[in-house]
Design an enzyme around this catalytic site. Sequence first.
Site, PDB file in Angstrom:
ATOM      1  N   GLU A 162       0.839  -1.204   0.000  1.00 26.36           N
ATOM      2  CA  GLU A 162       0.000   0.000   0.000  1.00 26.36           C
ATOM      3  C   GLU A 162       0.869   1.248   0.000  1.00 26.36           C
ATOM      4  O   GLU A 162       1.936   1.274   0.630  1.00 26.36           O
ATOM      5  CB  GLU A 162      -0.918  -0.017   1.229  1.00 26.36           C
ATOM      6  N   ASP A 164       0.149   5.396   0.577  1.00 25.49           N
ATOM      7  CA  ASP A 164      -0.938   6.260   1.048  1.00 25.49           C
ATOM      8  C   ASP A 164      -0.636   7.747   0.977  1.00 25.49           C
ATOM      9  O   ASP A 164       0.472   8.181   1.297  1.00 25.49           O
ATOM     10  CB  ASP A 164      -1.247   5.962   2.520  1.00 25.49           C
ATOM     11  N   GLU A 166      -2.900  10.441   3.030  1.00 24.71           N
ATOM     12  CA  GLU A 166      -4.033  10.508   3.951  1.00 24.71           C
ATOM     13  C   GLU A 166      -4.102  11.884   4.600  1.00 24.71           C
ATOM     14  O   GLU A 166      -3.085  12.404   5.076  1.00 24.71           O
ATOM     15  CB  GLU A 166      -3.897   9.438   5.041  1.00 24.71           C
TER      16      GLU A 166
END
Length: 341
Positions: A162, A164, A166
């Site tokens: 993953e 990210d 955010e």
Amino acid sequence: MYTHSPSSLICAHCLHSFSTLSSSLGGVHSHLGRTMVMFLQYCPSYMACIWVLMIMMMMLSVSSIVSAQGPPPPGYYPSSRFDAITFDQGFRNLWGPQHQILDQGSLTIWLDSSSGSGFKSLQPYKSGYFGVAVKLQAGYTAGVNTCFYLSNSEDYPGNHDEVDIEFLGTTPDKPYTLQTNVYIAGSGDGNIIGREMKFHLWFDPTEDFHNYAILWTPDEIIFLVDDVPIRRYRRKSDATFPLRPMWVYGSIWDASSWATENGKYKADYQYQPFVGKYTNFKIGGCAVNGPASCRPPSASPSRSGGLSHQQKAAMEWVQRNYMVYYYCKDPSRDLSLTPEC
């Protein structure tokens, strides 16, 4: 009996006032303040104290102007190489369809006490440039995670990769935190081993749309804000870099257990709905089912990858002035788990 001279009393008063000022300003200003407080401890006279105060205020003024202007120009703008696509051309709803509205190319998703919402790309990618413009909600948003990321969690549950971007919600008196993160081969599952680098932004992300992007190649991952590189994560070994295909996602959800000051402040649904707006979707990637001749894009004018000197200067400015956390510098972390540090 020893008594203070008037000048030393004045200097002591200056020292106290300055200490308070510098600690309240924070960031670069705080560093300047601490430096000048050190000088004030030894000021020999009233006039010396005044001169130090004047120099400090000039330095703070210059620093404020520089910060207000934002980072130096990166000189190269990767987003200009890719045309925007409509949401339907590249994505579909994944969950919470009742909390998602598409209007003239702009996608609005929201979180309330019943549900959040998320979307997913139509196909997975082996590498590429993945960008979107986002506008965040103002006010109390603690506990809310508005995000845009790459993942293969549905393909490799319990052992996924993953990458990210955010936006961690906040209380009205504090700025949003932009968290970048990389998980490799299940480091985001079970015993989580994150590779977080967190930032505050040099603008208010609730006032207008700004462009955020992940550029992922077989050699590096570069995170960009308005085409300014803010982080470069290099492939130092296969074990510390995501190499399997990933999909592109976006969502808004309740992350109260950790998102805002390590869970100190939770999502408060008296302020619902919590809204995230997305537009200007851009994908310039090598799809899994695409031609074998596809080559990943470069973040810099050089096709060999990496960053130009001008881009590095812009990134260093951001990290120097707005980075608030880096996992490799966290003394509480077991760095043997993140050998790239």
